[in-house]
Design a protein around this motif. Sequence first.
Motif, short mmCIF file in Angstrom:
data_model
loop_
_atom_site.label_atom_id
_atom_site.label_comp_id
_atom_site.label_asym_id
_atom_site.label_seq_id
_atom_site.Cartn_x
_atom_site.Cartn_y
_atom_site.Cartn_z
N ASP A 96 8.23 2.05 3.77
CA ASP A 96 9.08 2.85 4.66
C ASP A 96 10.48 2.26 4.76
OD1 ASP A 96 7.29 4.80 5.23
OD2 ASP A 96 6.64 3.98 7.16
N LEU A 97 10.53 0.92 4.84
CA LEU A 97 11.84 0.25 4.94
C LEU A 97 12.68 0.54 3.70
CD1 LEU A 97 13.02 -1.88 7.02
CD2 LEU A 97 12.70 -3.51 5.17
N PHE A 98 12.05 0.51 2.53
CA PHE A 98 12.78 0.81 1.29
C PHE A 98 13.26 2.25 1.30
CE2 PHE A 98 12.62 -2.52 -2.06
CZ PHE A 98 12.09 -3.53 -1.28
N ARG A 99 12.44 3.15 1.83
CA ARG A 99 12.85 4.56 1.93
C ARG A 99 14.03 4.70 2.88
NH1 ARG A 99 8.33 7.77 4.22
NH2 ARG A 99 9.93 9.36 4.38
N LEU A 100 13.95 3.96 3.99
CA LEU A 100 15.00 4.02 5.00
C LEU A 100 16.35 3.63 4.41
CD1 LEU A 100 14.60 4.30 8.22
CD2 LEU A 100 15.23 1.91 8.23
N TYR A 101 16.34 2.63 3.53
CA TYR A 101 17.60 2.21 2.90
C TYR A 101 17.85 2.95 1.59
CZ TYR A 101 17.82 -1.42 6.43
OH TYR A 101 17.89 -2.09 7.62
N ARG A 102 17.11 4.03 1.40
CA ARG A 102 17.27 4.89 0.23
C ARG A 102 17.27 4.13 -1.09
NH1 ARG A 102 22.05 8.49 0.78
NH2 ARG A 102 22.99 6.95 2.15
N ALA A 103 16.27 3.24 -1.22
CA ALA A 103 16.11 2.49 -2.46
C ALA A 103 15.64 3.43 -3.57
CB ALA A 103 15.09 1.38 -2.27
N GLN A 146 14.25 0.20 -7.86
CA GLN A 146 14.40 -0.90 -6.90
C GLN A 146 13.08 -1.16 -6.18
OE1 GLN A 146 17.70 0.71 -4.62
NE2 GLN A 146 19.03 -0.96 -5.32
N PHE A 154 11.63 -4.82 -6.58
CA PHE A 154 11.74 -5.70 -5.42
C PHE A 154 10.52 -5.66 -4.52
CE2 PHE A 154 16.48 -4.69 -5.85
CZ PHE A 154 16.65 -5.71 -6.76
#
Lengths: 282, 271
Positions: A172-179, A183, A187
């Motif tokens: 979710d965090l990666f989605r939030l930062y639009r990875a 990535q 990562f």
Amino acid sequence: MTNRIGDDAPSPPPVRRVLFLPAEAWPKILMPLLIGILSLSVWEIAVRVNDVPHYVLPPPSVIWQTLLRDWHSLSVSLGITLQITFAALAVAAGLGLALAVLFAQSKWIELSLFPYAVVLQVTPIVAIAPLIIIWVDDIRIALLICAWIVAFFPILSNTTLGLNSADHNLVDLFRLYRASRFQQLVFLRLPSALPLFLAGLRISGGLALIGAIVAEFVAGTGGRASGLAYRILEAGYQLQIPRMFAALLLICLTGIAIFLALGLIQHLALRHWHESALKREG
Amino acid sequence: MNHLGPTTGDPLASAAPRALVVLRGVEKRFGTGTLALRGVDLTIQTGDFVSLLGPSGCGKSTLLRIIAGLIAPSAGTLDWPRAEHDAAGVAHPRLGFVFQEPTLMPWTTAVKNVALPLRLEGMARSERLERAAEALRRVGLAGFEHAYPRALSGGMKMRVSIARALVTRPDILLMDEPFAALDEITRFRLNNDLLSIWRETGVTVVFVTHSVFESVYLSRRIAVMAARPGRIEREIAIEAPHPRDEAFRTSAEYAAACRTVSAALEEAMAA
């Protein structure tokens, strides 16, 4: 500001070392060693007391002497078996990882291909080795393919599981930062999968050796590619049982060495963070 | 309630409120048919500290995730009047998110965990590590840059998580029961540190909690929620001035506010 970090900062207890190894590591080494020495002594004495002929059961001392005497020819065979084993393991690791990454990118690819990986896994290698040896001209490549088939599946299934088990909140965090997907893979998913990949590699290391040996047995060819399995067959035909045991001993030692080496790699890669590499106190 | 008293240190005292995000008629129905949220209208002002307070199952976490863009609402709209919008008209507010668990990557150090959002943005290595170290200092973790998460206590891990959420200098910090799993002493200390971060950075905070005491201590405004279906039942302003400190915890004003909010929560749950 000085004492802002009051929350219990843990510090690791000092490790007591005896001869460069942690004190509690010694029983793990000494106890199996003791059992080994005891069993070898019993074997040696039993063979000598009962006067068992060497072509039925040679005593450990004779096996050792044979190993030293025939070291030249046996070491060449060992080299060939090792080459096939490591080549198969490397290809299994590379292809297993690549395919697992592909599976992680698309559920459809995983759904379509995974059953065939299972088919490959459950088909007894002894049954298909003759076919592969007929189809592939170069016997070494045929042996490599057989060893690869055996070694491939644990890496594929473990890595697939690892890639899919990344922490959902981190996803979710990666989605939030639009990875990007790339990535997220590099990562997040690959590091998450590392412990399971390495566990798979450790299983596959032993399996690659077994696959190589089994395939050599089936191929049964001398001359061009005579690995340790061929030495065993050969010694069996000639009733040179001590030599057979010597080759067997080398195979066992190789298997143990592979297992320990991959365990060391696992430990070094995970020691900073993974639960499996951490010691619990108390 | 008390409108008097010193107002220094209150980020909203000087500027007129400007809406950062406006929710209108937000509804969420999950695939299973459960109505998690119904008719949520909520405006969050820039620089505000808003708590979403309610029992478990009232949809407060769902609401937070909708604001974060992690869940799409089934109905209703979400406007970010001041955020950047892309060509398709989709708003891209600068968000920071803190989960109930610290949610750190165990395989890497504190400073690299904090630098992650900047790395995803493509910021150069030296710059992002510098910014991450600065964020760690801000949460009181100077000197712990190269510690792995497993070497940190629960409270320290949560600080790393907050530093990571702040490192992009977000417009809004969304926190999903961040201190629920911590012991009370650590929680109180983190409450105070969060308030000073809020004052110093001027970031807008939306804080999900099920603790009346925590929400009253921290917030300027509390949205009291109720379950089945999840909804905002009432909004209560906590007028006590900032900065607040431990003295506030034992004040009559605090006790009175806690009583008001508790009564509102009881009422909401009975409704």
